[in-house]
Motif scaffolding. Structure first.
Motif, mmCIF file in Angstrom:
data_model
loop_
_atom_site.group_PDB
_atom_site.id
_atom_site.type_symbol
_atom_site.label_atom_id
_atom_site.label_comp_id
_atom_site.label_asym_id
_atom_site.label_seq_id
_atom_site.Cartn_x
_atom_site.Cartn_y
_atom_site.Cartn_z
ATOM 1 N N SER A 60 -20.554 -5.901 -7.527
ATOM 2 C CA SER A 60 -20.338 -4.563 -6.983
ATOM 3 C C SER A 60 -21.098 -3.508 -7.773
ATOM 4 O O SER A 60 -21.686 -2.595 -7.197
ATOM 5 C CB SER A 60 -18.845 -4.232 -6.979
ATOM 6 N N ARG A 66 -20.533 -4.931 -1.514
ATOM 7 C CA ARG A 66 -19.699 -3.736 -1.454
ATOM 8 C C ARG A 66 -18.725 -3.843 -0.293
ATOM 9 O O ARG A 66 -19.105 -4.212 0.807
ATOM 10 C CB ARG A 66 -20.571 -2.506 -1.294
ATOM 11 N N SER A 69 -13.438 0.844 0.044
ATOM 12 C CA SER A 69 -12.297 0.898 -0.877
ATOM 13 C C SER A 69 -10.953 0.845 -0.162
ATOM 14 O O SER A 69 -9.991 0.306 -0.719
ATOM 15 C CB SER A 69 -12.381 2.132 -1.772
ATOM 16 N N ASP A 70 -10.854 1.362 1.073
ATOM 17 C CA ASP A 70 -9.563 1.282 1.757
ATOM 18 C C ASP A 70 -9.202 -0.168 2.076
ATOM 19 O O ASP A 70 -8.025 -0.539 2.061
ATOM 20 C CB ASP A 70 -9.522 2.163 3.007
ATOM 21 N N VAL A 72 -10.231 -2.779 0.184
ATOM 22 C CA VAL A 72 -9.901 -3.379 -1.117
ATOM 23 C C VAL A 72 -8.466 -3.031 -1.497
ATOM 24 O O VAL A 72 -7.709 -3.902 -1.924
ATOM 25 C CB VAL A 72 -10.895 -2.909 -2.203
ATOM 26 N N GLU A 73 -8.102 -1.765 -1.317
ATOM 27 C CA GLU A 73 -6.736 -1.326 -1.649
ATOM 28 C C GLU A 73 -5.687 -2.017 -0.785
ATOM 29 O O GLU A 73 -4.541 -2.149 -1.192
ATOM 30 C CB GLU A 73 -6.623 0.196 -1.524
ATOM 31 N N MET A 114 -12.963 -6.120 -7.059
ATOM 32 C CA MET A 114 -13.526 -5.037 -6.245
ATOM 33 C C MET A 114 -12.736 -3.742 -6.411
ATOM 34 O O MET A 114 -13.235 -2.667 -6.093
ATOM 35 C CB MET A 114 -13.545 -5.444 -4.768
ATOM 36 N N GLY A 115 -11.517 -3.827 -6.920
ATOM 37 C CA GLY A 115 -10.660 -2.659 -7.066
ATOM 38 C C GLY A 115 -11.167 -1.648 -8.070
ATOM 39 O O GLY A 115 -10.879 -0.462 -7.962
ATOM 40 N N ASN A 118 -15.848 0.740 -7.633
ATOM 41 C CA ASN A 118 -16.351 2.089 -7.357
ATOM 42 C C ASN A 118 -16.348 2.953 -8.610
ATOM 43 O O ASN A 118 -17.303 3.668 -8.879
ATOM 44 C CB ASN A 118 -15.543 2.756 -6.241
ATOM 45 N N THR A 119 -15.264 2.868 -9.372
ATOM 46 C CA THR A 119 -15.179 3.635 -10.612
ATOM 47 C C THR A 119 -16.240 3.155 -11.599
ATOM 48 O O THR A 119 -16.934 3.969 -12.210
ATOM 49 C CB THR A 119 -13.777 3.487 -11.238
#
Length: 192
Positions: A60, A66, A69-70, A72-73, A114-115, A118-119
């Protein structure tokens, strides 16, 4: 060294902080079927999780892979639902369940990785090598998991030896509680 310690602390916080309930529940569901005498097997188990976590985190960060994120959450608590449900359904087949948990740890570790992607993607500069940040983060994550595991094992030891709790009752109680909490999280995060 400063960067390494920064990422080590980030990995530690990623699993130890109050915001990491989903990861903590996953670890609890994974190890609920083990006994305190299985601590070496458990360390291998959580390392399998870290390996899976590391793979997708690296992919990632490198922007090779990729997932929105929704999603992954949503998928993270779903992995916890499936793991705890597996414990409940297979509670009478401990050896099979223990073997299956190694695969679940690795495969579901891929989802959990993956969580944080992004950060991490934002934090690690394009020109910066990802080796040092990933190493620091994953060592911090692993150390945090080990602390959580030993905390759970101490509680398990007390419950089984002092309070004489039945092991199958422990598995059912813990797995049912984790199932309920993670199902609630999953339903709250449906990405539609």
């Amino acid at each position: 060294m400063q960067d390494f310690l920064f990422y080590l602390n980030l990995g530690w916080e990623h699993i130890i902080s109050l915001d990491a309930l989903d990861h903590q529940l996953f670890v609890l569901a994974l190890i609920a079927v083990y006994s305190y005498s299985d601590w070496k097997k458990i360390l291998i188990l959580v390392t399998a999780f870290t390996i899976g976590h590391s793979i997708t985190l690296a992919l990632s960060i490198l922007d090779i892979f990729r997932v929105p994120s929704d999603w992954v959450e949503f998928l993270i608590p779903l992995t916890i639902v499936l793991t705890s449900l597996d414990n409940i359904i297979m509670k009478n087949q401990k050896q099979t369940l223990m073997r299956a948990n190694y695969y679940l740890a690795l495969i579901f570790g891929l989802v959990h990785g993956m969580g944080f992607a992004n950060t991490a993607r934002v934090m690690i500069a394009k020109s910066q090598s990802i080796a040092l940040p990933l190493l620091g983060f994953n060592i911090g994550l692993e150390l945090g998991q080990i602390v959580i595991v030993f905390g759970i094992l101490i509680a398990l030891f007390i419950l089984l030896t002092i309070f004489k709790v039945n092991k199958k009752d422990w598995i059912l109680f813990v797995s049912s509680g984790v199932f309920a909490l993670s199902l609630k999280m999953t339903l709250e995060r449906i990405p539609f």
